[in-house]
Design an enzyme around this catalytic site. Structure first.
Site, short mmCIF file in Angstrom:
data_model
loop_
_atom_site.label_atom_id
_atom_site.label_comp_id
_atom_site.label_asym_id
_atom_site.label_seq_id
_atom_site.Cartn_x
_atom_site.Cartn_y
_atom_site.Cartn_z
N ASP A 1 0.94 -1.23 0.00
CA ASP A 1 0.22 0.08 0.01
C ASP A 1 0.88 1.19 -0.01
OD1 ASP A 1 -2.45 1.62 0.39
OD2 ASP A 1 -1.78 1.81 2.65
N ASP B 1 -1.67 -1.07 6.01
CA ASP B 1 -1.82 -0.46 7.55
C ASP B 1 -3.42 -0.11 7.71
OD1 ASP B 1 -1.80 1.92 5.75
OD2 ASP B 1 -1.72 3.25 7.54
N ASP C 1 -7.08 -2.65 3.86
CA ASP C 1 -6.10 -3.51 3.67
C ASP C 1 -6.18 -5.09 4.29
OD1 ASP C 1 -4.76 -1.82 1.83
OD2 ASP C 1 -3.61 -0.94 3.75
#
Length: 666
Positions: free
Chosen positions: A368, A557, A561
């Site tokens: 990410d 995080d 996700d």
């Protein structure tokens, strides 16, 4: 959930099964191994406590040593009855619990275990009159177990230190008076007092103006952290400058520290494939060893003309002693446990030995962007002004102080010590920005659409900027702009480079707009990136990569996700600021949010795997060689027991090497 200080790190139960667990979590229900073999404790006494608890072993060793010195060095002729008496006393002192366990297990139908193996081998030595050798086998077997206990105890210290960081009491302020109670009894909304050197027991919000904390227990980093009023304080931090007051925001069981402790305690229950394979093989290995020993004793009677039962019984005993699988079954879990401990000291929480294996096979890291490779915090990166810059900042920040939008907060923060004015006639236009008056001047602060709506001209190059910009017009004239972007983490570029040196490709996925994602990827040296993604899009891309045969680690995080972290071969969460769902779902948690620790986790996995395979090769190689020598009548019981204990010690020392490793970039 605190580790029971009376819990033995090595239960000394069946070497072919229980030892492979190397348990962390203490269970109160009954087991077959209802002893601690020597009643040793791995609590606060540490290694010295283990050594003291084996006083009977040391006494038996003294008796054997006196006998050997008198017999073979001083050449004193000891009468046979006296020899038998000395050896029986030494044997009972050293092996009483092992023999008792062998018989207890036999009554329950369990004949194939290390206790039975050692009992039969030593009884056989006594039967043929080799009393000193039988005693020596038991004594050195017990010494090997002693060193295993010490090695396991030491390898657990880094994790036990983490388990011991929970405070037993907390000072809560009730009706203005300090009261010491258990952390579990404190409710959200109450205030607690944390004195210098004390650990924060519960998650909360800083009430004092500021405080400096040691966060090493949570992040692995000894660097002090300044936390100001209104900011989050996490359980496990230590006040290091002055006493502070904290308003509790969560129950103890819901604190980040409690979740970390739970995950650490559960980690040892997840075995690596190598451990599981060895455990399965050991269940077959032990009965096969007994059968082979019987064949070594019995088969020669059919083919050897001058067959001597005592001679072939001795060879069978040698075979049994060297065949003991303890070195193999203890050194492998010890190796993985050492890897988990090394990771913990480097701010990496690995939730099980199996994930140390999995991380070594990863060839693609999918990451990410926001909060993982970037800080996830908007900051003003640049201010361009056609009027006096201080005036532009003051006027814009004054207007933006009306809004709670993250972009507005970034502009206000950029003003620093500049005194702001109170805006009037403020209007927030969704999707455009703010309008209002500051110091009597009409001010616009927003995007290009806002300026176009008010017919204000602006430089054409502003349309090509990919970052977020706040364009300012004062008195209907273009005055400048603020360029705002999420900051890239200091070690993010090094992390990508480090992974590349390990042969691992990095792909970046983000819900941010494509242009921003491409720019950040370019700055970091990532060649493949995708922007404008929803959570389901990330899941789809990762599934496509897996279908192509890629071994994927996903790093994220945010709560969005969690699904893709669960899908990846190895899910990695940023733990300091990551969402609870993501941390719970992940297999590995980076406790200080540094992306460079991803490569560190890979290296720790490779170090652990290398040591484990070295131990397997060492144990199997030496044992096969000495078993062949024993069956052929070349090796004696002395050589067999020294070989068995020697291999165990070498394997343990090799596994213990993991603890001293330093994880550095290649």
């Amino acid at each position: 959930m605190k580790l029971d200080e009376n819990t033995s790190t090595h239960t000394h139960d069946d070497c072919c099964s229980a030892k492979a667990d190397v348990p962390v979590k203490h269970h109160n229900h009954s087991h077959d191994h209802d002893h601690d073999h020597g009643d040793h404790s791995h609590g606060s006494d540490g290694d010295s406590g283990i050594l003291k608890s084996r006083w009977m072993l040391w006494l038996s060793l003294v008796i054997l040593s006196v006998f050997l010195v008198l017999t073979y060095i001083a050449k004193v002729g000891i009468p046979r009855p006296a020899e038998i008496a000395m050896m029986l006393v030494a044997y009972v002192l050293a092996g009483n619990k092992t023999v008792a366990l062998a018989f207890r297990k036999a009554t329950r139908g369990d004949f194939f275990n290390e206790f039975t193996l050692m009992t039969i081998a030593t009884f056989g030595a006594f039967y043929i009159g080799e009393f000193s050798e039988g005693v020596a086998v038991m004594i050195f077997y017990e010494i090997g177990e002693l060193f295993q206990d010490i090695a396991v105890s030491r390898s657990k210290r880094s994790i036990k230190a983490l388990l011991d960081i929970r405070p037993d009491v907390v000072t809560v302020l009730r009706e203005g008076k300090p009261l010491q109670i258990a952390p579990e009894a404190v409710r959200p909304g109450e205030k607690i007092l944390v004195k210098v050197g004390e650990k924060v027991a519960l998650d909360g919000e800083m009430c004092s103006p500021s405080g400096i904390f040691n966060t090493a227990a949570l992040t692995g980093e000894p660097k002090p952290q300044l936390i100001e009023k209104g900011e989050k304080v996490l359980a496990g931090m230590i006040a290091i400058e002055k006493s502070v007051e904290i308003e509790v925001k969560a129950l103890f069981k819901d604190s980040k520290l409690s979740r970390i402790l739970e995950m650490v305690q559960e980690a040892s229950a997840r075995k690596a494939p190598t451990q599981l394979l060895i455990s399965r093989l050991a269940r077959i290995y032990t009965p096969v060893v007994f059968l082979l020993a019987l064949l070594i004793i019995a088969i020669p009677a059919l083919f050897v003309a001058d067959y001597n039962f005592d001679q072939w019984l001795y060879r069978g005993m040698v075979f049994l002693v060297i065949a003991c699988p303890c070195a193999l079954t203890i050194s492998i879990p010890l190796g993985y446990f050492g890897g988990i401990g090394l990771a913990s000291r480097n701010g990496i929480l690995v939730k099980g030995a199996n994930f140390l294996d999995i991380i070594t096979k990863i060839d693609t890291v999918v990451s990410d962007k926001t909060g993982t490779l970037t800080k996830g915090v908007f900051k003003v990166q640049k201010v361009e002004s056609v009027i006096e810059k201080t005036d532009l900042i003051r006027l814009t920040a004054s207007l933006e102080s009306y809004s709670t939008h993250p972009v507005a907060k970034a502009v206000v923060e950029s003003a620093g010590e500049i005194t702001l004015a109170k805006p009037t006639d403020v209007e927030e236009i969704t999707g455009h920005g703010l309008t209002g008056k500051v110091e009597g001047l009409p001010v616009l602060a927003g995007n290009i659409k806002l300026l176009e709506k008010h017919s204000v001209g602006y430089p054409a190059e502003l349309a090509s900027l990919v970052e977020t910009i706040v364009i300012i017009a004062v008195d209907n004239q273009y005055a400048g702009y603020f360029l705002i972007a999420d900051e890239i983490k200091e070690d993010a570029a090094a992390a990508i480079s480090d992974l590349k040196s390990l042969g691992i490709t990095t792909i970046m996925l983000s819900g941010d707009k494509e242009a921003v994602v491409k720019k950040v990827a370019g700055d970091l040296g990532i060649t493949e990136s995708y922007g404008g993604l929803l959570p389901e899009d990330k899941v789809r891309i990762v599934q496509e990569l897996k279908d192509q045969g890629k071994r994927i680690a996903f790093v994220g995080d945010g709560v969005n996700d969690a699904p893709v972290i669960a899908l990846a071969d190895a899910g990695i969460a940023m733990g300091a600021l990551g969402s609870d769902a993501t941390i719970e779902t992940a297999d590995i948690v980076i406790q200080n949010d540094q992306p460079s620790r991803i490569a560190s986790a890979v290296r720790i996995g490779k170090i652990t795997k290398s040591v484990v395979y070295q131990n397997i090769s060492l144990a199997m190689g030496v044992k096969v060689a000495v078993m062949a020598l024993g069956a052929g009548g070349v090796a004696t019981l002395w050589e067999a027991v020294f070989a068995d204990v020697g291999v165990a010690l070498l394997a343990i020392l090799n596994a213990y090497r993991i603890q001293g490793k330093k994880i550095e970039s290649e």
